[in-house]
Design a protein around this motif. Structure first.
Motif, PDB file in Angstrom:
ATOM      1  N   UNK A  74     -29.340   6.084  -4.791  1.00  0.00           N
ATOM      2  CA  UNK A  74     -30.021   7.390  -4.787  1.00  0.00           C
ATOM      3  C   UNK A  74     -29.734   8.128  -3.474  1.00  0.00           C
ATOM      4  N   UNK A  75     -29.718   7.367  -2.390  1.00  0.00           N
ATOM      5  CA  UNK A  75     -29.363   7.953  -1.095  1.00  0.00           C
ATOM      6  C   UNK A  75     -27.935   8.535  -1.161  1.00  0.00           C
ATOM      7  N   UNK A  76     -27.018   7.741  -1.743  1.00  0.00           N
ATOM      8  CA  UNK A  76     -25.622   8.211  -1.847  1.00  0.00           C
ATOM      9  C   UNK A  76     -25.517   9.446  -2.740  1.00  0.00           C
ATOM     10  N   UNK A  77     -26.342   9.513  -3.782  1.00  0.00           N
ATOM     11  CA  UNK A  77     -26.260  10.677  -4.686  1.00  0.00           C
ATOM     12  C   UNK A  77     -26.679  11.957  -3.961  1.00  0.00           C
ATOM     13  N   UNK A  78     -27.665  11.840  -3.069  1.00  0.00           N
ATOM     14  CA  UNK A  78     -28.081  13.022  -2.289  1.00  0.00           C
ATOM     15  C   UNK A  78     -26.941  13.430  -1.339  1.00  0.00           C
ATOM     16  N   UNK A  79     -26.308  12.443  -0.722  1.00  0.00           N
ATOM     17  CA  UNK A  79     -25.188  12.741   0.189  1.00  0.00           C
ATOM     18  C   UNK A  79     -24.079  13.477  -0.579  1.00  0.00           C
ATOM     19  N   UNK A  80     -23.764  12.973  -1.773  1.00  0.00           N
ATOM     20  CA  UNK A  80     -22.699  13.607  -2.571  1.00  0.00           C
ATOM     21  C   UNK A  80     -23.081  15.041  -2.933  1.00  0.00           C
ATOM     22  N   UNK A  81     -24.344  15.252  -3.315  1.00  0.00           N
ATOM     23  CA  UNK A  81     -24.787  16.619  -3.655  1.00  0.00           C
ATOM     24  C   UNK A  81     -24.611  17.549  -2.459  1.00  0.00           C
ATOM     25  N   UNK A  82     -25.001  17.070  -1.286  1.00  0.00           N
ATOM     26  CA  UNK A  82     -24.910  17.939  -0.095  1.00  0.00           C
ATOM     27  C   UNK A  82     -23.459  18.327   0.185  1.00  0.00           C
ATOM     28  N   UNK A  83     -22.541  17.404  -0.009  1.00  0.00           N
ATOM     29  CA  UNK A  83     -21.121  17.739   0.220  1.00  0.00           C
ATOM     30  C   UNK A  83     -20.663  18.781  -0.809  1.00  0.00           C
ATOM     31  N   UNK A  84     -21.060  18.566  -2.059  1.00  0.00           N
ATOM     32  CA  UNK A  84     -20.640  19.500  -3.118  1.00  0.00           C
ATOM     33  C   UNK A  84     -21.265  20.877  -2.907  1.00  0.00           C
ATOM     34  N   UNK A  86     -21.624  22.260  -0.138  1.00  0.00           N
ATOM     35  CA  UNK A  86     -20.786  22.958   0.853  1.00  0.00           C
ATOM     36  C   UNK A  86     -19.663  23.747   0.190  1.00  0.00           C
ATOM     37  N   UNK A  87     -19.366  23.399  -1.067  1.00  0.00           N
ATOM     38  CA  UNK A  87     -18.368  24.175  -1.831  1.00  0.00           C
ATOM     39  C   UNK A  87     -19.077  25.184  -2.747  1.00  0.00           C
ATOM     40  N   UNK A  88     -20.347  25.479  -2.422  1.00  0.00           N
ATOM     41  CA  UNK A  88     -21.172  26.426  -3.182  1.00  0.00           C
ATOM     42  C   UNK A  88     -21.419  25.990  -4.624  1.00  0.00           C
ATOM     43  N   UNK A  89     -21.402  24.691  -4.847  1.00  0.00           N
ATOM     44  CA  UNK A  89     -21.674  24.207  -6.204  1.00  0.00           C
ATOM     45  C   UNK A  89     -23.146  23.856  -6.355  1.00  0.00           C
ATOM     46  N   UNK A  90     -23.630  23.990  -7.587  1.00  0.00           N
ATOM     47  CA  UNK A  90     -25.003  23.640  -7.904  1.00  0.00           C
ATOM     48  C   UNK A  90     -25.008  22.179  -8.368  1.00  0.00           C
ATOM     49  N   UNK A  91     -25.126  21.277  -7.403  1.00  0.00           N
ATOM     50  CA  UNK A  91     -25.035  19.843  -7.710  1.00  0.00           C
ATOM     51  C   UNK A  91     -26.433  19.291  -7.967  1.00  0.00           C
ATOM     52  N   UNK A  92     -26.557  18.568  -9.059  1.00  0.00           N
ATOM     53  CA  UNK A  92     -27.865  18.015  -9.443  1.00  0.00           C
ATOM     54  C   UNK A  92     -27.727  16.513  -9.702  1.00  0.00           C
ATOM     55  N   UNK A  93     -28.857  15.829  -9.619  1.00  0.00           N
ATOM     56  CA  UNK A  93     -28.852  14.381  -9.848  1.00  0.00           C
ATOM     57  C   UNK A  93     -29.556  14.082 -11.172  1.00  0.00           C
ATOM     58  N   UNK A  94     -28.861  13.313 -11.997  1.00  0.00           N
ATOM     59  CA  UNK A  94     -29.488  12.808 -13.212  1.00  0.00           C
ATOM     60  C   UNK A  94     -29.908  11.374 -12.895  1.00  0.00           C
ATOM     61  N   UNK A  95     -31.193  11.102 -12.949  1.00  0.00           N
ATOM     62  CA  UNK A  95     -31.711   9.788 -12.549  1.00  0.00           C
ATOM     63  C   UNK A  95     -30.959   8.660 -13.233  1.00  0.00           C
ATOM     64  N   UNK A  96     -30.612   7.581 -12.557  1.00  0.00           N
ATOM     65  CA  UNK A  96     -30.926   7.382 -11.142  1.00  0.00           C
ATOM     66  C   UNK A  96     -29.910   7.997 -10.180  1.00  0.00           C
ATOM     67  N   UNK A  97     -28.633   8.092 -10.591  1.00  0.00           N
ATOM     68  CA  UNK A  97     -27.676   8.518  -9.560  1.00  0.00           C
ATOM     69  C   UNK A  97     -26.420   9.218 -10.061  1.00  0.00           C
ATOM     70  N   UNK A  98     -26.442   9.769 -11.270  1.00  0.00           N
ATOM     71  CA  UNK A  98     -25.261  10.539 -11.702  1.00  0.00           C
ATOM     72  C   UNK A  98     -25.286  11.897 -11.014  1.00  0.00           C
ATOM     73  N   UNK A  99     -24.142  12.337 -10.552  1.00  0.00           N
ATOM     74  CA  UNK A  99     -24.087  13.661  -9.907  1.00  0.00           C
ATOM     75  C   UNK A  99     -23.436  14.631 -10.887  1.00  0.00           C
ATOM     76  N   UNK A 100     -24.208  15.669 -11.220  1.00  0.00           N
ATOM     77  CA  UNK A 100     -23.819  16.602 -12.277  1.00  0.00           C
ATOM     78  C   UNK A 100     -23.734  18.021 -11.715  1.00  0.00           C
ATOM     79  N   UNK A 101     -22.751  18.760 -12.139  1.00  0.00           N
ATOM     80  CA  UNK A 101     -22.695  20.171 -11.770  1.00  0.00           C
ATOM     81  C   UNK A 101     -23.525  20.954 -12.793  1.00  0.00           C
ATOM     82  N   UNK A 102     -24.426  21.794 -12.270  1.00  0.00           N
ATOM     83  CA  UNK A 102     -25.382  22.546 -13.093  1.00  0.00           C
ATOM     84  C   UNK A 102     -26.226  21.627 -13.979  1.00  0.00           C
TER      85      UNK A 102
END
Ligand code: BTN
Length: 240
Positions: A74-84, A86-102
Motif C-alpha cells: 500500500x505504501x508502494x502504491x501511494x509512491x507510484x501514484x505520486x510519481x504518476x 507528476x505527469x498530470x495523471x489522475x492516479x487512483x488505488x484500487x484496494x489493496x494496491x492496483x494503480x489505476x488511471x482515472x
C-alpha cells in the motif's frame, strides 16, 4: 543501493526469492524482459515488450516479521501514484494496491512476497510492474483487464531506469518513518487516492464473493465492508 540488471528472466520476483541469501537489504533486480511475470492471485503479468519496467526490490528490515510489512504494497502504491501525478495523471488505488488511471485503467501492479525460514524473515520481495510503453494492439493482448501504459496516457516515452530512479528516491524518502508508524502514516494519502470508498462493491475473497458498502479502512489498511447482515474486515481479496 545494489542494482542487478538482467537481460531476461522468468520473473524478477522468482529470481529475487531464489537468490535471497545472496543479496543484501535494498537490492533491486531489474530486467528488460520477463517470460513468466507473475501477479497476485496466481495471475500472469504480461510483458508488453521493450521499454516497460519490471523490477523486484529485496528488503531486509529485520530478522522477525512485523505486521507493518503487510502494508508495504500500500505504501508502494501511494509512491507510484505520486510519481504518476507528476505527469498530470489522475492516479487512483484500487484496494489493496492496483494503480489505476482515472480509477479505470490499470497501469501498474505490485506483488509482494516474503521468504521465511522457520520464524526468521529472510527477506521481502516487492515486485513491481509499470506499463511505460505499449501500443493499443499490445494492450489488447492482456486478457480480462482494462490496462493502459504511460505513453498512451501522456504521449511521453519514459525510460524504465528513469522511472525506477524516481520510485527508489520517493520510496526510500519516507520508508523508515513508515515502518515505525505503520499504515496510519500513509492512511490519508492512500484514502485520498482510493477508488472504492463510499461505494457498493463485490470482493473475491478466496472462493467466496463478499458484497457490501465500503465505509472505511482500518488503521491497518484493511477494508471495512458493511452489508445488511454483517460488518466485515477484509485483509485480503480482489475487488471485482
Ligand atoms: C498484479 O497486478 O497482480 C501484480 C503484478 C506484479 C508484476 C511485477 S513485474 C516485476 C515482478 N516480477 C513478477 O513476476 N511480478 C512482479
Amino acid at each position: 543501493m545494489n542494482i542487478i540488471k538482467l537481460e531476461e528472466t522468468e520473473s524478477t520476483n522468482l529470481y529475487a526469492k531464489s537468490h535471497i541469501n545472496d543479496f543484501g537489504d535494498r537490492t533491486v533486480i531489474i530486467t528488460k524482459a520477463q517470460t513468466g511475470g507473475r501477479g497476485r492471485l496466481n495471475r500472469k503479468w504480461i510483458d508488453l515488450g521493450d521499454g516497460n519496467l519490471f523490477f523486484s526490490l529485496i528488503l531486509k528490515p529485520s530478522a522477525a516479521f512485523k505486521s507493518v510489512y503487510s502494508n508495504i504494497t500500500q505504501y508502494a502504491s501511494v509512491v507510484l501514484c505520486k510519481i504518476l501525478e507528476n505527469y498530470s495523471l489522475n492516479a487512483k488505488i484500487k484496494w489493496p494496491n492496483d494503480v489505476m488511471i482515472d480509477g479505470e485503467r490499470k497501469i501498474s501492479g505490485i506483488l509482494c512476497e516474503t521468504v521465511m525460514e522457520g520464524k526468521e524473515l529472510k527477506g521481502i520481495v516487492l515486485g513491481i510492474g509499470v506499463n511505460l510503453f505499449a501500443s493499443i494492439e499490445n494492450l489488447s493482448n492482456v486478457p480480462d483487464r482494462v490496462v493502459t501504459a504511460l505513453n498512451i496516457e501522456t504521449g511521453l516515452k519514459i525510460e524504465p531506469q528513469d522511472f525506477l530512479n524516481s520510485f527508489l528516491e520517493n520510496f526510500f524518502g519516507n520508508y523508515e518513518e513508515f515502518l515505525c508508524v505503520g499504515f496510519s502514516y500513509i492512511k490519508n494519502d492512500y484514502i485520498k487516492r482510493n477508488c472504492f470508498l463510499d461505494k457498493d462493491i463485490s470482493v473475491q475473497v478466496l472462493n467466496d464473493v463478499k458484497t457490501g458498502y465500503v465505509k472505511n479502512l482500518t488503521e491497518d489498511g484493511a477494508l471495512i465492508l458493511e452489508n445488511s447482515k454483517e460488518e466485515l474486515v477484509l485483509t485480503i481479496g480482489d475487488i471485482l
